[in-house]
Write a protein that holds these residues in place. Structure first.
Motif, short mmCIF file in Angstrom:
data_model
loop_
_atom_site.label_atom_id
_atom_site.label_comp_id
_atom_site.label_asym_id
_atom_site.label_seq_id
_atom_site.Cartn_x
_atom_site.Cartn_y
_atom_site.Cartn_z
N ALA A 1 78.66 88.28 51.94
CA ALA A 1 79.01 86.86 51.86
C ALA A 1 80.23 86.53 52.73
O ALA A 1 80.53 85.35 52.94
CB ALA A 1 79.28 86.46 50.42
N PRO B 1 79.04 78.79 53.45
CA PRO B 1 78.33 79.94 52.86
C PRO B 1 77.22 80.44 53.78
O PRO B 1 76.53 79.64 54.42
CB PRO B 1 77.74 79.39 51.57
CG PRO B 1 78.46 78.13 51.29
CD PRO B 1 78.95 77.60 52.60
N GLU C 1 75.74 86.11 48.36
CA GLU C 1 75.51 85.87 46.94
C GLU C 1 76.80 85.35 46.34
O GLU C 1 77.89 85.67 46.82
CB GLU C 1 75.10 87.17 46.24
CG GLU C 1 73.81 87.77 46.75
CD GLU C 1 73.51 89.12 46.12
OE1 GLU C 1 74.26 89.55 45.22
OE2 GLU C 1 72.54 89.74 46.54
N LEU C 2 76.69 84.60 45.26
CA LEU C 2 77.87 84.09 44.57
C LEU C 2 78.66 85.26 44.00
O LEU C 2 78.11 86.07 43.25
CB LEU C 2 77.47 83.12 43.46
CG LEU C 2 78.62 82.54 42.64
CD1 LEU C 2 79.58 81.76 43.51
CD2 LEU C 2 78.07 81.67 41.52
N GLN C 3 79.92 85.36 44.36
CA GLN C 3 80.79 86.42 43.87
C GLN C 3 81.57 85.92 42.66
O GLN C 3 82.28 84.91 42.76
CB GLN C 3 81.77 86.85 44.98
CG GLN C 3 81.11 87.38 46.23
CD GLN C 3 80.39 88.69 45.98
OE1 GLN C 3 80.91 89.59 45.33
NE2 GLN C 3 79.18 88.79 46.49
N THR C 4 81.45 86.61 41.55
CA THR C 4 82.20 86.23 40.35
C THR C 4 82.88 87.44 39.71
O THR C 4 83.51 87.31 38.67
CB THR C 4 81.28 85.56 39.31
OG1 THR C 4 80.25 86.47 38.93
CG2 THR C 4 80.68 84.28 39.86
N LEU D 1 79.57 75.42 48.48
CA LEU D 1 79.20 76.48 47.54
C LEU D 1 78.38 75.93 46.38
O LEU D 1 77.42 76.56 45.93
CB LEU D 1 80.46 77.19 47.02
CG LEU D 1 81.22 78.03 48.05
CD1 LEU D 1 82.59 78.42 47.52
CD2 LEU D 1 80.41 79.26 48.44
N ARG E 1 74.90 75.46 47.59
CA ARG E 1 74.22 76.74 47.91
C ARG E 1 73.90 77.57 46.67
O ARG E 1 72.85 78.21 46.59
CB ARG E 1 75.10 77.54 48.87
CG ARG E 1 74.65 78.95 49.17
CD ARG E 1 73.53 78.96 50.19
NE ARG E 1 73.25 80.31 50.62
CZ ARG E 1 72.36 81.11 50.03
NH1 ARG E 1 71.70 80.71 48.98
NH2 ARG E 1 72.15 82.32 50.48
N TYR E 2 74.81 77.58 45.69
CA TYR E 2 74.66 78.46 44.53
C TYR E 2 74.58 77.63 43.25
O TYR E 2 75.55 76.96 42.87
CB TYR E 2 75.84 79.42 44.42
CG TYR E 2 76.02 80.29 45.65
CD1 TYR E 2 75.06 81.23 46.01
CD2 TYR E 2 77.15 80.16 46.45
CE1 TYR E 2 75.23 82.02 47.14
CE2 TYR E 2 77.33 80.96 47.58
CZ TYR E 2 76.36 81.89 47.91
OH TYR E 2 76.52 82.66 49.01
N TYR F 1 77.51 77.83 40.73
CA TYR F 1 78.89 77.64 41.18
C TYR F 1 79.66 76.63 40.35
O TYR F 1 80.84 76.83 40.06
CB TYR F 1 78.95 77.25 42.66
CG TYR F 1 80.38 77.28 43.15
CD1 TYR F 1 80.98 78.48 43.49
CD2 TYR F 1 81.14 76.12 43.22
CE1 TYR F 1 82.30 78.54 43.89
CE2 TYR F 1 82.46 76.17 43.61
CZ TYR F 1 83.03 77.38 43.95
OH TYR F 1 84.35 77.43 44.32
N TYR G 1 80.91 78.26 37.23
CA TYR G 1 81.94 79.23 37.61
C TYR G 1 83.25 78.50 37.92
O TYR G 1 84.32 78.88 37.44
CB TYR G 1 81.45 80.03 38.82
CG TYR G 1 82.50 80.84 39.52
CD1 TYR G 1 83.07 81.96 38.90
CD2 TYR G 1 82.91 80.51 40.81
CE1 TYR G 1 84.03 82.71 39.56
CE2 TYR G 1 83.86 81.26 41.46
CZ TYR G 1 84.43 82.36 40.84
OH TYR G 1 85.39 83.10 41.50
#
Length: 150
Positions: free
Chosen positions: A57, A64, A69-72, A125, A128-129, A132, A135
């Motif tokens: 990512a 993005p 991928e969404l980083q959490t 973001l 895209r996710y 998000y 989050y």
């Protein structure tokens, strides 16, 4: 195009911050120089760790990437933008040790710049996710333990 404009702006601000001469506008006792240097080192560590955690990512622009991928996890559990947090820690450290009002002004402009860049990026973001928005609602933007701001 907007993404690369943000990159160019941050390069100008950060290079300017590093190249500005120090001053004598406030006292910089040895303990303050040590704290400021520790902030710079810690900022670099955070920046590197968060960059490595980003994996596929990672991109130089605030747009993005398709393969991302969404980083959490990792540092992303504590803040939404740990790379920016690292950069801002470096900026504050450089500003503190500079003893220069000019550097202070560029430092403040840099903080505002990254705040606006993050907001712009967050809109992308969220598009895209799907996860998000949730989050972002529970995770602070830059400072661990701070309030999650939109």
């Amino acid at each position: 195009m907007v993404g690369w404009t943000f990159v160019a702006g941050q390069v100008v601000l950060l290079v300017g911050l590093v190249l500005l001469p120090g001053g004598d506008d406030w006292p910089t006792p040895p303990w303050l120089r040590v704290v400021a240097q520790a902030m710079v080192v810690a900022g670099f560590v955070v920046l590197v760790v968060a960059s490595l955690r980003s994996g596929r990512a990672l991109t130089p622009t605030p747009v993005p990437v398709e393969r991302g991928e969404l980083q959490t996890g990792g540092l992303y559990r504590f803040v939404r933008h740990p790379i920016y947090s690292g950069v801002l820690l470096i900026v504050v450290g450089i500003t503190l040790r500079s003893a220069s009002v000019t550097t202070l002004i560029v430092g403040v402009v840099t903080v505002v710049f990254f705040s606006r860049k993050a907001r712009w990026e967050e809109a992308r973001l969220a598009e895209r996710y799907p996860g998000y928005v949730d989050y972002a609602a529970r995770t602070p933007r830059f400072v661990p333990g701070g309030p999650p701001r939109r």
